[in-house]
Enzyme design. Structure first.
Site, PDB file in Angstrom:
ATOM      1  N   CYS A  75       0.853  -1.171   0.000  1.00 34.81           N
ATOM      2  CA  CYS A  75       0.000   0.000   0.000  1.00 34.81           C
ATOM      3  C   CYS A  75       0.897   1.231   0.000  1.00 34.81           C
ATOM      4  O   CYS A  75       1.611   1.477   0.978  1.00 34.81           O
ATOM      5  CB  CYS A  75      -0.855  -0.075   1.258  1.00 34.81           C
ATOM      6  SG  CYS A  75      -1.887   1.322   1.478  1.00 34.81           S
ATOM      7  N   HIS A 166      -2.052  -4.157 -10.797  1.00 33.70           N
ATOM      8  CA  HIS A 166      -2.674  -2.954 -11.366  1.00 33.70           C
ATOM      9  C   HIS A 166      -2.933  -3.148 -12.846  1.00 33.70           C
ATOM     10  O   HIS A 166      -2.084  -3.653 -13.584  1.00 33.70           O
ATOM     11  CB  HIS A 166      -1.769  -1.736 -11.178  1.00 33.70           C
ATOM     12  CG  HIS A 166      -1.630  -1.344  -9.746  1.00 33.70           C
ATOM     13  ND1 HIS A 166      -2.514  -0.499  -9.121  1.00 33.70           N
ATOM     14  CD2 HIS A 166      -0.746  -1.727  -8.806  1.00 33.70           C
ATOM     15  CE1 HIS A 166      -2.166  -0.359  -7.855  1.00 33.70           C
ATOM     16  NE2 HIS A 166      -1.094  -1.101  -7.634  1.00 33.70           N
ATOM     17  N   GLU A 215     -10.068   0.746  -6.534  1.00 30.69           N
ATOM     18  CA  GLU A 215      -9.169  -0.153  -5.818  1.00 30.69           C
ATOM     19  C   GLU A 215      -9.794  -1.501  -5.512  1.00 30.69           C
ATOM     20  O   GLU A 215     -10.949  -1.570  -5.068  1.00 30.69           O
ATOM     21  CB  GLU A 215      -8.756   0.477  -4.476  1.00 30.69           C
ATOM     22  CG  GLU A 215      -7.543   1.338  -4.581  1.00 30.69           C
ATOM     23  CD  GLU A 215      -7.032   1.743  -3.212  1.00 30.69           C
ATOM     24  OE1 GLU A 215      -7.078   0.932  -2.278  1.00 30.69           O
ATOM     25  OE2 GLU A 215      -6.610   2.897  -3.100  1.00 30.69           O
ATOM     26  N   CYS A 224      -4.101   6.480  -4.754  1.00 27.02           N
ATOM     27  CA  CYS A 224      -3.524   5.146  -4.642  1.00 27.02           C
ATOM     28  C   CYS A 224      -2.043   5.261  -4.989  1.00 27.02           C
ATOM     29  O   CYS A 224      -1.699   5.586  -6.125  1.00 27.02           O
ATOM     30  CB  CYS A 224      -4.240   4.194  -5.595  1.00 27.02           C
ATOM     31  SG  CYS A 224      -3.599   2.519  -5.553  1.00 27.02           S
ATOM     32  N   GLY A 227      -0.750   2.592  -7.219  1.00 24.85           N
ATOM     33  CA  GLY A 227      -1.381   2.858  -8.518  1.00 24.85           C
ATOM     34  C   GLY A 227      -0.697   3.991  -9.264  1.00 24.85           C
ATOM     35  O   GLY A 227      -0.553   3.950 -10.491  1.00 24.85           O
TER      36      GLY A 227
END
Ligand code: ZDP
Length: 280
Positions: A75, A166, A215, A224, A227
């Site tokens: 994360c 992703h 997400e 994100c 991301g």
């Protein structure tokens, strides 16, 4: 049980941080995390992050539960909050300090830059289909600008893992993307056995991209970090941006660099404390 927590956000991607140093296993279950993340019946957050005792030579270990109780490997916004929270737990200003953090995606190294900014060495992106994972291409092939048909519509997608999966889609106008409708169709598509995070990206210039995200396990969020890193990697692979590029998310901007020297992705952005408290 009462549980002490601190609320942080990274560009509006918000997390409940738990001092879990007394143990190397999370103090609460995924089900309890779902309740705490609820914005009406709980504290409200996109995820819960645990600062755990590490079992190896790193400084700390990080685990995360998404707001639906699933557990991602990494994360990006969360690790910036994690690093800032550690300095709070240690009670010392740590400008210039680089921590070694053990995550399910391996070693991640955030550096405290001051002014609430954290720079994170996010490691190397993974590009082979088997490492995303996705079955869109053969195991040892990259997925760059490949056709994916969703709900009778053609999308050209690039896949990147930053420890978590992703699926990146360049579009002419991100405002025209109906995230609530298409996000879940990407997330739960059969081509992604571990599901996927999905980013829609509009190129503003060669060093400025606008992105919005659906997400995995959390739905629409304001930002994100993994991301944004995956976005710049996909942009470079598709000749759409420089290796050093600003990514604008609904919650604000991140500076991303995919280094030619070591192939690592570096992310710089803020982590902000909101409040702390106790839940019963
Ligand atoms: O991979 C996933 O399941 C994500 N929902 C994890 C969280 C990613 C995050 N938004 C980020 O900043 O990288 C926190």
């Amino acid at each position: 049980m009462t549980l002490k927590f601190t609320k942080y956000h990274g560009l509006g991607n918000d997390f409940i941080l738990i001092d879990n140093l007394a143990s190397s296993e999370p103090l609460i279950s995924p089900d309890e995390a779902v309740k705490l993340c609820d914005r009406h019946f709980g504290i409200g957050a996109d995820g819960v992050i645990f600062v755990l005792r590490t079992k190896n030579s790193t400084d700390y270990s990080m685990r995360i539960f998404n707001s639906d109780g699933s557990e991602p490997e990494m994360c990006g916004n969360g690790i910036r909050c994690f690093a800032q929270f550690i300095t709070e737990l240690e009670g010392i200003e740590r400008i210039g300090k680089t921590y070694k953090i053990d995550t399910l995606a391996g070693l991640i190294s955030p550096t405290i830059m001051g002014n609430g900014q954290i720079k994170v060495d996010m490691g190397e992106p993974q590009l082979l289909a088997q490492n995303i994972p996705t079955t869109l291409m053969k195991k040892d092939e990259k997925v760059v600008n490949e056709l994916l048909v969703i709900d009778d519509q053609d999308y050209f997608v690039t896949c990147v893992s930053m420890g978590n999966p992703h699926c990146l889609v360049f579009v002419d106008d991100i405002d025209s993307v109906d995230l609530i409708k298409v996000g879940p169709l990407f997330e739960k598509n059969n081509y992604f056995p571990q599901k996927t995070n999905t980013e829609f990206i509009e190129v503003i210039s060669s060093n400025y991209l606008k992105m919005k995200v659906w997400e995995r396990g959390a739905g629409i969020t304001l930002a994100c970090g993994t991301g944004a890193c995956a976005t710049v990697v996909a942009g470079v692979l598709n000749n759409k941006c420089d290796r050093s590029t600003t990514v604008e998310l609904p919650g604000g901007c991140l500076e991303i660099e995919w280094s030619e020297k070591d192939n690592h992705v570096y992310m710089t952005g803020p982590a902000t404390k909101v409040f702390s408290g106790e839940v019963v």
